[in-house]
Motif scaffolding. Sequence first.
Motif, PDB file in Angstrom:
ATOM      1  N   LEU A 355       0.830  -1.202   0.000  1.00 22.29           N
ATOM      2  CA  LEU A 355       0.000   0.000   0.000  1.00 22.29           C
ATOM      3  C   LEU A 355       0.867   1.256   0.000  1.00 22.29           C
ATOM      4  CD1 LEU A 355      -2.801  -0.945   2.555  1.00 22.29           C
ATOM      5  CD2 LEU A 355      -3.010  -0.765   0.074  1.00 22.29           C
ATOM      6  N   ARG A 356       0.424   2.257  -0.744  1.00 18.07           N
ATOM      7  CA  ARG A 356       1.157   3.520  -0.833  1.00 18.07           C
ATOM      8  C   ARG A 356       0.194   4.708  -0.798  1.00 18.07           C
ATOM      9  NH1 ARG A 356       4.398   0.305   0.003  1.00 18.07           N
ATOM     10  NH2 ARG A 356       6.396  -0.114  -1.041  1.00 18.07           N
ATOM     11  N   ILE A 357       0.629   5.757  -0.105  1.00 20.96           N
ATOM     12  CA  ILE A 357      -0.039   7.056  -0.214  1.00 20.96           C
ATOM     13  C   ILE A 357       0.533   7.730  -1.451  1.00 20.96           C
ATOM     14  CG2 ILE A 357      -0.424   9.294   0.888  1.00 20.96           C
ATOM     15  CD1 ILE A 357       0.044   7.885   3.584  1.00 20.96           C
ATOM     16  N   CYS A 358      -0.316   8.234  -2.317  1.00 19.53           N
ATOM     17  CA  CYS A 358       0.133   8.793  -3.597  1.00 19.53           C
ATOM     18  C   CYS A 358      -0.174  10.292  -3.650  1.00 19.53           C
ATOM     19  CB  CYS A 358      -0.564   8.093  -4.760  1.00 19.53           C
ATOM     20  SG  CYS A 358      -0.633   6.307  -4.615  1.00 19.53           S
ATOM     21  N   TYR A 359       0.791  11.067  -4.095  1.00 19.89           N
ATOM     22  CA  TYR A 359       0.625  12.511  -4.237  1.00 19.89           C
ATOM     23  C   TYR A 359       0.826  12.904  -5.699  1.00 19.89           C
ATOM     24  CZ  TYR A 359       1.445  12.412   0.826  1.00 19.89           C
ATOM     25  OH  TYR A 359       1.382  12.140   2.171  1.00 19.89           O
ATOM     26  N   LEU A 360      -0.063  13.740  -6.193  1.00 21.60           N
ATOM     27  CA  LEU A 360       0.079  14.300  -7.539  1.00 21.60           C
ATOM     28  C   LEU A 360       0.408  15.774  -7.387  1.00 21.60           C
ATOM     29  CD1 LEU A 360      -0.233  14.175 -10.651  1.00 21.60           C
ATOM     30  CD2 LEU A 360      -2.671  14.660 -10.318  1.00 21.60           C
ATOM     31  N   ALA A 361       1.549  16.196  -7.932  1.00 19.12           N
ATOM     32  CA  ALA A 361       2.002  17.584  -7.792  1.00 19.12           C
ATOM     33  C   ALA A 361       1.739  18.367  -9.074  1.00 19.12           C
ATOM     34  CB  ALA A 361       3.487  17.610  -7.459  1.00 19.12           C
ATOM     35  N   PRO A 364       6.925  19.073 -11.384  1.00 14.80           N
ATOM     36  CA  PRO A 364       7.709  17.857 -11.123  1.00 14.80           C
ATOM     37  C   PRO A 364       8.650  18.013  -9.932  1.00 14.80           C
ATOM     38  CG  PRO A 364       7.765  18.422 -13.451  1.00 14.80           C
ATOM     39  CD  PRO A 364       7.156  19.596 -12.752  1.00 14.80           C
ATOM     40  N   LEU A 365       8.748  16.961  -9.145  1.00 16.83           N
ATOM     41  CA  LEU A 365       9.719  16.878  -8.068  1.00 16.83           C
ATOM     42  C   LEU A 365      10.687  15.760  -8.440  1.00 16.83           C
ATOM     43  CD1 LEU A 365      10.627  17.688  -5.200  1.00 16.83           C
ATOM     44  CD2 LEU A 365       9.098  15.919  -4.311  1.00 16.83           C
ATOM     45  N   LYS A 366      11.936  16.134  -8.718  1.00 18.45           N
ATOM     46  CA  LYS A 366      12.927  15.180  -9.222  1.00 18.45           C
ATOM     47  C   LYS A 366      12.412  14.470 -10.476  1.00 18.45           C
ATOM     48  CE  LYS A 366      15.035  14.371  -4.696  1.00 18.45           C
ATOM     49  NZ  LYS A 366      15.392  13.360  -3.660  1.00 18.45           N
ATOM     50  N   ASN A 367      11.855  15.280 -11.367  1.00 24.77           N
ATOM     51  CA  ASN A 367      11.352  14.808 -12.664  1.00 24.77           C
ATOM     52  C   ASN A 367      10.111  13.923 -12.571  1.00 24.77           C
ATOM     53  OD1 ASN A 367      13.447  16.109 -14.113  1.00 24.77           O
ATOM     54  ND2 ASN A 367      14.838  14.395 -13.688  1.00 24.77           N
ATOM     55  N   HIS A 368       9.451  13.932 -11.411  1.00 24.06           N
ATOM     56  CA  HIS A 368       8.243  13.120 -11.258  1.00 24.06           C
ATOM     57  C   HIS A 368       7.083  13.982 -10.756  1.00 24.06           C
ATOM     58  CE1 HIS A 368      10.324   9.325 -11.938  1.00 24.06           C
ATOM     59  NE2 HIS A 368      11.274   9.733 -11.109  1.00 24.06           N
ATOM     60  N   LEU A 369       5.929  13.821 -11.398  1.00 20.27           N
ATOM     61  CA  LEU A 369       4.727  14.484 -10.905  1.00 20.27           C
ATOM     62  C   LEU A 369       4.074  13.664  -9.798  1.00 20.27           C
ATOM     63  CD1 LEU A 369       3.060  15.759 -14.210  1.00 20.27           C
ATOM     64  CD2 LEU A 369       4.024  17.158 -12.378  1.00 20.27           C
ATOM     65  N   LEU A 370       4.286  12.356  -9.809  1.00 24.40           N
ATOM     66  CA  LEU A 370       3.721  11.473  -8.794  1.00 24.40           C
ATOM     67  C   LEU A 370       4.773  11.097  -7.759  1.00 24.40           C
ATOM     68  CD1 LEU A 370       1.564   9.024 -10.944  1.00 24.40           C
ATOM     69  CD2 LEU A 370       0.732  10.823  -9.438  1.00 24.40           C
ATOM     70  N   THR A 371       4.388  11.186  -6.487  1.00 27.07           N
ATOM     71  CA  THR A 371       5.270  10.784  -5.388  1.00 27.07           C
ATOM     72  C   THR A 371       4.540   9.742  -4.545  1.00 27.07           C
ATOM     73  OG1 THR A 371       6.215  13.007  -5.316  1.00 27.07           O
ATOM     74  CG2 THR A 371       6.617  11.596  -3.423  1.00 27.07           C
ATOM     75  N   PHE A 372       5.249   8.723  -4.126  1.00 28.84           N
ATOM     76  CA  PHE A 372       4.646   7.643  -3.339  1.00 28.84           C
ATOM     77  C   PHE A 372       5.377   7.491  -2.008  1.00 28.84           C
ATOM     78  CE2 PHE A 372       4.098   6.773  -7.815  1.00 28.84           C
ATOM     79  CZ  PHE A 372       2.763   6.417  -7.921  1.00 28.84           C
ATOM     80  N   GLU A 373       4.623   7.202  -0.965  1.00 20.80           N
ATOM     81  CA  GLU A 373       5.247   6.902   0.324  1.00 20.80           C
ATOM     82  C   GLU A 373       4.467   5.800   1.021  1.00 20.80           C
ATOM     83  OE1 GLU A 373       3.461   9.883   3.674  1.00 20.80           O
ATOM     84  OE2 GLU A 373       5.021  10.731   2.362  1.00 20.80           O
ATOM     85  N   LYS A 374       5.159   5.037   1.853  1.00 20.66           N
ATOM     86  CA  LYS A 374       4.522   3.939   2.561  1.00 20.66           C
ATOM     87  C   LYS A 374       3.537   4.479   3.603  1.00 20.66           C
ATOM     88  CE  LYS A 374       8.219   0.503   2.103  1.00 20.66           C
ATOM     89  NZ  LYS A 374       9.137  -0.411   2.836  1.00 20.66           N
ATOM     90  N   THR A 375       2.541   3.690   3.883  1.00 18.46           N
ATOM     91  CA  THR A 375       1.590   4.077   4.926  1.00 18.46           C
ATOM     92  C   THR A 375       2.258   3.971   6.295  1.00 18.46           C
ATOM     93  OG1 THR A 375       0.782   1.802   5.022  1.00 18.46           O
ATOM     94  CG2 THR A 375      -0.419   3.325   3.604  1.00 18.46           C
ATOM     95  N   SER A 376       1.787   4.762   7.231  1.00 19.88           N
ATOM     96  CA  SER A 376       2.334   4.766   8.590  1.00 19.88           C
ATOM     97  C   SER A 376       1.382   4.072   9.548  1.00 19.88           C
ATOM     98  CB  SER A 376       2.574   6.202   9.061  1.00 19.88           C
ATOM     99  OG  SER A 376       3.448   6.879   8.193  1.00 19.88           O
TER     100      SER A 376
END
Length: 494
Positions: A355-361, A364-376
């Motif tokens: 599972l991932r929390i997904c962010y759409l910016a 771009p952040l480091k050439n990516h519009l999508l960022t993913f992070e693990k759930t806490s």
Amino acid sequence: MSLSKEEIEKKRILVVGAGGIGCEVLKNILLIGFKHLEVIDLDVIDLSNLNRQFLFNKNHIGQPKSVIAAQVSKERYGPEAEIVSHHCEIQNNKFNIDYYKTFDVVINALDNLNARKHVNRMCVCANVPLIDGGTSGFIGQTTPIIPKETECYECQPKVPPKGYAVCTIRSNPSTAVHCVFWSKQLIQKLFGNADDGNYLNDFQFSSTTTRWKEVYDKVFTSDIKVLHQSEELWKLRKKPNIWTYEEIINCSDTSLLKDVKPFVKLYYNSFNILQQRYENNGPFEFEKDDDDMIDFITACTNIRCAIFNLQGISRFEVQEKAGNIIPAIPTTNSIISGLMIIEMMKVLSQKKENLRICYLAKKPLKNHLLTFEKTSQPNKQCYICGNEVSEFVCDLEVFTLKDIINQITERCSLINPTILKGDQLLYESGDDLEKEEIQMYEKVGKKKLIDLGFKDGETILFKDDIKTMTFILKEEDRKHDVINEEIKDSKKHL
């Protein structure tokens, strides 16, 4: 573990919200092959929805979103599916804990903070996975929530909608947005139901046939003259302009007032249309898609902008600000809904470690519009999914029982809670109380916690039809407790 076709067809999914994201989610779910869906939405379809809520067309305007979304999505994408629609608010009592337990997953496609909190709370209590998603212009977010295993929607504080200081709106606007909010308050004062929270409640107007002129002279001339006299208020900016109605209407085409003149005429026309409606049908509420109301607010906003030497704004911008409209972009909705479905499939396939929390910016952040992070893991201090016993810091000599009831009821989305001190019943609420009971509990509510026998470290219990929550009252140094200071200050002015 992947889901087989047979397993997919057995799963039950609840979709809350049938707007921009909800339409996309329904389409995606049906195209995958799910057969058992329910959709809940309180809203009806209006013209402004059609640019992004693709399940609707002009023939659907005025009809319930949930009903039409269910019908059209079934016809287009899942003729064999069973889709049940509910045209009502999500807080309806029929959607209780047992109702939520009938679903394998819930999809939150709402744009309302309180409604999202409510669904989160119900899913946590029912132990049903929730996939929450939202967009704002070019940005968006998807959050998978597994009760008691991941952070819930309220584990981290949410930023409430932005507000503006009353004094700024009334006396010293510095942006066009301030003028929009002032104009919205004016229309409510003139033509709406009584509202104790209206910033302009002290304004008094008659009901004469020239009411439009009386209002104009007060809010755009005489009140401005009073503000103009304050030297302190205008030390750092230009004083407001003082113009009478006649000066603007009679100005020449070469005058500096020529740009204000069309808005004064619009004020006159829209005021009289709304006044006639008010006389015929009584008070009415603001509606962002009502042309006459938006005309009136556009006129007042731009007249006030000119008076305070601010740049005016277009009718479209006025409508956007007055309706608190968050720009909705179909592409963003499509991306976020797709990400929500991916996380939903992980949940249903028991792949919780992925599972991932997904962010759409927007950029771009480091050439990516999508960022993913693990759930806490859940926040232990969260009122909804953390410990069943939580601390509540307060000053027992300042806080009344009603103070703590108001704060905890709002934070925890409780409905008509009962409050106990040990086995002693302190307070009840609800529609089934007798008049004498209501009066008795109002008296108790005004008492300070210390006068009710509470001491540092004692517990207070809150209980409604869904959940029981226990709080340990913790005394803290008053000098460092901002909340206590705010309550003290507010009580000085009562």
